[in-house]
Scaffold this motif. Structure first.
Motif, mmCIF file in Angstrom:
data_model
loop_
_atom_site.group_PDB
_atom_site.id
_atom_site.type_symbol
_atom_site.label_atom_id
_atom_site.label_comp_id
_atom_site.label_asym_id
_atom_site.label_seq_id
_atom_site.Cartn_x
_atom_site.Cartn_y
_atom_site.Cartn_z
ATOM 1 N N THR A 224 0.901 -1.332 -0.158
ATOM 2 C CA THR A 224 0.106 -0.144 0.007
ATOM 3 C C THR A 224 0.990 1.270 -0.077
ATOM 4 N N VAL A 225 1.901 1.311 0.825
ATOM 5 C CA VAL A 225 2.860 2.473 1.056
ATOM 6 C C VAL A 225 3.596 2.504 -0.356
ATOM 7 N N SER A 226 4.025 1.672 -1.074
ATOM 8 C CA SER A 226 4.615 1.808 -2.139
ATOM 9 C C SER A 226 3.876 2.211 -3.406
ATOM 10 N N PHE A 227 2.830 1.594 -3.721
ATOM 11 C CA PHE A 227 1.971 2.094 -4.678
ATOM 12 C C PHE A 227 1.207 3.217 -4.323
ATOM 13 N N ALA A 228 1.066 3.774 -3.043
ATOM 14 C CA ALA A 228 0.412 4.965 -2.862
ATOM 15 C C ALA A 228 1.310 6.111 -3.368
ATOM 16 N N GLY A 229 2.506 5.978 -2.808
ATOM 17 C CA GLY A 229 3.711 6.786 -3.070
ATOM 18 C C GLY A 229 4.096 6.664 -4.522
ATOM 19 N N PHE A 230 3.790 5.635 -5.199
ATOM 20 C CA PHE A 230 4.244 5.709 -6.706
ATOM 21 C C PHE A 230 3.216 6.582 -7.330
ATOM 22 N N ILE A 231 1.980 6.304 -6.993
ATOM 23 C CA ILE A 231 0.870 7.222 -7.878
ATOM 24 C C ILE A 231 0.931 8.666 -7.509
ATOM 25 N N VAL A 232 1.256 9.067 -6.260
ATOM 26 C CA VAL A 232 1.388 10.317 -5.833
ATOM 27 C C VAL A 232 2.507 11.110 -6.576
ATOM 28 N N ILE A 233 3.844 10.485 -6.590
ATOM 29 C CA ILE A 233 4.890 11.092 -7.249
ATOM 30 C C ILE A 233 4.543 10.962 -8.631
ATOM 31 N N ILE A 241 3.083 20.472 -13.087
ATOM 32 C CA ILE A 241 3.554 20.615 -11.801
ATOM 33 C C ILE A 241 5.134 20.583 -11.916
ATOM 34 N N TYR A 242 5.645 19.765 -12.616
ATOM 35 C CA TYR A 242 7.079 19.586 -12.669
ATOM 36 C C TYR A 242 7.556 20.571 -13.657
ATOM 37 N N ASN A 243 8.617 21.241 -13.147
ATOM 38 C CA ASN A 243 9.263 22.275 -13.985
ATOM 39 C C ASN A 243 10.554 21.774 -15.017
ATOM 40 N N GLY A 244 10.894 20.620 -14.709
ATOM 41 C CA GLY A 244 11.668 20.131 -15.712
ATOM 42 C C GLY A 244 13.299 20.458 -15.111
ATOM 43 N N GLN A 245 13.386 20.933 -13.925
ATOM 44 C CA GLN A 245 14.822 21.189 -13.313
ATOM 45 C C GLN A 245 15.387 19.811 -12.805
ATOM 46 N N ALA A 246 16.600 19.898 -13.258
ATOM 47 C CA ALA A 246 17.492 18.438 -12.962
ATOM 48 C C ALA A 246 17.441 18.302 -11.247
ATOM 49 N N THR A 247 17.484 19.134 -10.529
ATOM 50 C CA THR A 247 17.311 18.950 -9.048
ATOM 51 C C THR A 247 15.924 18.502 -8.824
ATOM 52 N N SER A 248 14.935 18.808 -9.063
ATOM 53 C CA SER A 248 13.460 18.494 -8.993
ATOM 54 C C SER A 248 13.475 16.912 -9.538
ATOM 55 N N PHE A 249 13.950 16.637 -10.612
ATOM 56 C CA PHE A 249 13.921 15.431 -11.014
ATOM 57 C C PHE A 249 14.522 14.427 -10.114
ATOM 58 N N ILE A 250 15.839 14.823 -9.498
ATOM 59 C CA ILE A 250 16.585 13.947 -8.690
ATOM 60 C C ILE A 250 15.730 13.698 -7.419
ATOM 61 N N TYR A 251 15.301 14.745 -7.012
ATOM 62 C CA TYR A 251 14.379 14.802 -5.700
ATOM 63 C C TYR A 251 13.183 13.747 -5.867
ATOM 64 N N LEU A 252 12.482 13.866 -6.828
ATOM 65 C CA LEU A 252 11.182 13.279 -6.947
ATOM 66 C C LEU A 252 11.643 11.604 -7.444
ATOM 67 N N ASN A 253 12.802 11.549 -8.094
ATOM 68 C CA ASN A 253 13.100 10.101 -8.551
ATOM 69 C C ASN A 253 13.443 9.254 -7.087
ATOM 70 N N ALA A 254 14.440 10.137 -6.349
ATOM 71 C CA ALA A 254 14.674 9.260 -4.761
ATOM 72 C C ALA A 254 13.463 9.039 -4.055
ATOM 73 N N VAL A 255 12.611 10.105 -4.136
ATOM 74 C CA VAL A 255 11.407 9.855 -3.263
ATOM 75 C C VAL A 255 10.643 8.767 -3.712
ATOM 76 N N LEU A 258 12.453 5.814 -2.760
ATOM 77 C CA LEU A 258 12.214 5.392 -1.144
ATOM 78 C C LEU A 258 10.780 4.626 -0.978
ATOM 79 N N PHE A 259 9.902 5.355 -1.643
ATOM 80 C CA PHE A 259 8.595 4.496 -1.445
ATOM 81 C C PHE A 259 8.540 3.301 -1.691
ATOM 82 N N LEU A 260 9.104 2.936 -2.726
ATOM 83 C CA LEU A 260 8.911 1.446 -3.446
ATOM 84 C C LEU A 260 9.914 0.655 -2.716
#
Length: 701
Positions: A224-233, A241-255, A258-260
């Motif tokens: 549940t946690v993994s797939f809920a996090g997957f849907i939100v991210i 919402i996503y601005n295409g910045q490399a830093t934002s992509f790294i953060y979102l990808n890491a989170v 982490l959920f999965l």
């Protein structure tokens, strides 16, 4: 080598080969990120990224992306290694290990981007991807006992296998090559996810043992946690919402990774089944901080948006500073409010017993019987603590009896007993089931129940008094029924005695009077003698009437015993009958008795045997026209008294219901006397003439 060993070896080889190919792809993945993906994008795997001149460089961004993917895969590989090492003999452990290797390898973009086109490695990783989704679905549908529950879930699994195999043959691009809608892909993903979670919840509620339920909690939590996090991210990756910045992509990808990563951790704990920690605090914190993050994010975004529109000329830093201050001020109250809501969701209202008492008091102010009041208490305990069952028991006639309950008391529930004390005396017990198997009550739960049970004591006392009064009323009614029954039995017994004892004597007196009347002129001396005897018989009859009135048994039994009383009765009945036969020239009647030494009998047996025999002899004298009547007594092996009366007369006619055609209720009376003490009585007619009356009476009650 058994099958488990073969499977373990195959999965080990698959693990090693996949890991080698994965490590081999890391350098090419890094080069592809630097030269192609970050500047121009690599499809859906890695979009084109905008680099901040003052931020991370191209190579630093590539290194971080490689590090995120490798750490994610390392968590899954570590889980697979632990499962193969600690649980090699468990089929579910092997299935979980296969799923961890395959899913941890194929989910990151590293292997697809880093593998050359049309290479063996790319085809291998497409196969690994299909195996990952199939094995993960298989694990969720079979865990923990290896059976499909519900049984129909095997058919959706077959459909999942078909879709994943088709996607494999399309090189992982089935949805694009077949030009299928994105919404259809999203619906497929959501439906399969819901199916896996539903299967575990259904198994938890219907089929699982206590240990299996604890395991299932971990699996459901991780998925549940993994797939809920997957849907939100995934939503946050939307271009709006996503601005295409490399830093934002790294953060979102890491989170996202982490959920999965919750999947391998929770599956490993569930499969190994060693020292399963209580998952409820973890679920509590997850819900709390997840909801808190959403609330803080929404509050911050709302304040920034509102102030930005209201004061467009203000500096953005000032607006952000104000929003941060408001969020910091509201953080504490929001956290406390959310913590209360989460506690109520998971454990009910155990932290607020007095408000529950107020609600319960308002319910009890209604005109309710005590039993219904206790049902309200049990229902309130169940609802307030979110329990599957609650019941109140009191002692009724020395046995504990449930008088109020709420919920379903099914097998397997772990019940906790809490005494209900009133004025220093334990009046009853509250039985409360654990919220789930293995989950004990907390200190707050015990405080809640202690406060509530103090106020439930008077209600239980009233119910106890009501039960006592109801029992007294039932006993009184039963006593009345017994009195009525005893009275009717006495009436029937007096009727039988009047018929069996008094009527024969009066009939004998009538015969004596008739005989004396005939002899008055012919033989006055003999007539006088008979009248003297008749006077004595009348006195004896009066005494017998007094005995009947006083409900005494025949005095002759106490004076002479059973055999002696029967002999005396024979002599008493034979004299007038033989005198009449001598005068009229008829046949005389001879009585005989055959009896061994009879032991001391119960009074009821003596009276029944005596009444049956005397009634039978009266019938012989009045109706049989017999010359011989024999009474036989014997003790049978079954500890029973056998009574037999035979004659050589014409015998009475037997009508309906066992009534004698000439004797009225005589035979019925004999049968009732035998039945009263558990015996039997019957009458038979011999083909050569004569009658046999028999009775079998138990010597012991």
């Amino acid at each position: 080598m058994d099958k488990i060993r073969v499977y373990q070896l195959l999965i080990g080889v698959f693990f090693a080969m996949t890991a080698v190919l994965y490590i081999n792809c890391i350098p090419s993945y890094y080069e592809t990120l630097v030269t192609q993906c970050i500047p121009d994008g690599c499809g859906l795997s890695v979009p084109a990224l905008t680099l901040d001149p003052e931020g991370l460089s191209n190579k630093e961004t590539a290194v971080l992306l490689v590090l995120v993917d490798c750490l994610f895969t390392a968590v899954f590989y570590a889980s697979a290694a632990i499962l193969l090492w600690k649980g090699p003999r468990e089929p579910m452990g092997l299935t979980a290990a296969l799923a961890m290797v395959a899913f941890g390898t194929s989910f990151p973009s590293l292997v697809m981007v880093g593998s050359p086109d049309a290479s063996f490695a790319l085809g291998w990783f497409h196969g690994v991807s299909a195996i990952g989704w199939i094995s993960l679905s298989l694990f969720c549908l079979l865990f923990p006992d290896g059976r499909f529950v519900p049984s129909w879930t095997r058919y959706p699994l077959l459909l999942i296998v078909i879709v994943d195999l088709v996607n494999f043959f399309y090189g992982g691009n089935m949805w694009a090559d077949l030009e299928l809608s994105v919404y259809l892909q999203f619906a497929w993903f959501m439906s399969t996810t819901v199916l896996l979670i539903y299967a575990q919840i259904y198994r938890f509620r219907r089929m699982s043992t206590p240990v299996q339920r604890q395991q299932t909690k971990w699996v459901v939590y991780g998925v549940t946690v993994s797939f809920a996090g997957f849907i939100v991210i995934s939503i946050l990756f939307d271009p709006g919402i996503y601005n295409g910045q490399a830093t934002s992509f790294i953060y979102l990808n890491a989170v996202l990774h982490l959920f999965l990563s919750a999947i391998p951790v929770t599956l490993t704990l569930a499969v190994l089944r060693r020292r399963l920690w209580n998952i409820n605090p973890l679920v509590n914190r997850t819900l709390l901080y997840g909801a808190l993050s959403v609330c803080v994010g929404l509050l911050y975004a709302g304040v920034v948006f509102y102030l930005g529109r209201l004061f467009e000329s203000w500096n953005r830093f000032v607006i952000s500073l104000i929003a941060t201050g408001l969020v910091a001020a509201a953080f504490g109250p929001i956290k406390e409010w959310l913590q209360l809501r989460v506690n109520r969701l998971l454990k009910g209202r155990h932290d607020d017993p007095y408000s529950v008492l107020l609600e319960l008091g308002s319910q009890l102010m209604q005109p309710l019987p005590p039993a219904e009041m206790l049902s309200a208490v049990a229902r309130k305990v169940k609802e307030a603590l979110r329990l599957p069952y609650a019941g109140i028991a009191i002692e009724v006639e020395g046995q504990e009896t449930i008088i109020a309950e709420s919920g379903d008391r099914r097998e397997g529930l772990e019940l906790n007993a809490f005494p209900i004390i009133y004025r220093g005396r334990t009046l009853g017990t509250l039985y409360a089931a654990n919220r789930s198997s293995g989950e004990t009550f907390s200190a707050e739960d015990h405080i809640f129940l202690e406060v509530l049970l103090r106020h439930a004591g008077p209600l239980v006392n009233n119910a106890d008094m009501l039960q006592g009064m109801r029992k007294l009323a039932e006993d009184l009614q039963e006593s009345r029924e017994k009195l009525v029954l005893a009275r009717e039995e006495e009436r029937r017994r007096i009727r039988n005695n009047l018929h069996d004892e008094l009527a024969p004597k009066l009939a004998a007196l009538a015969l004596n009077v008739a005989t004396a009347r005939k002899l008055v002129n012919k033989d006055p001396q003999t007539a006088g003698t008979m009248l003297d005897e008749l006077r004595l018989d009348i006195r004896s009859t009066v005494e017998d009437i007094r005995s009947l009135v006083s409900d005494l048994r025949p005095p002759a039994l106490d004076q002479l015993g059973l055999v002696g009383a029967i002999r005396a009765r024979m002599e008493e009945m034979a004299k007038p009958a033989n005198r009449i036969a001598g005068e009229t020239g008829g046949r005389t009647l001879q009585f005989e008795i055959e009896a061994p030494v009879i032991p001391s009998l119960r009074a009821a047996v003596e009276v029944a045997a005596y009444r049956i025999i005397t009634e039978s002899m009266v019938n012989v004298v009045k109706h049989a026209e017999a010359t011989r009547c024999k009474v036989r007594l014997s003790i049978e092996e079954e500890n029973r008294l056998a009574v037999e009366i035979t004659d050589n007369g014409i015998g009475p006619g037997i009508g309906e219901a066992g009534r004698s055609a000439t004797g009225g209720i005589g035979l019925l009376s004999m049968r009732e006397r035998a039945a009263e003490i558990g015996g039997e009585c019957g009458i038979e007619r011999h083909a050569s003439g004569g009658t046999r009356i028999w009775a079998v009476l138990p010597l012991q009650g």
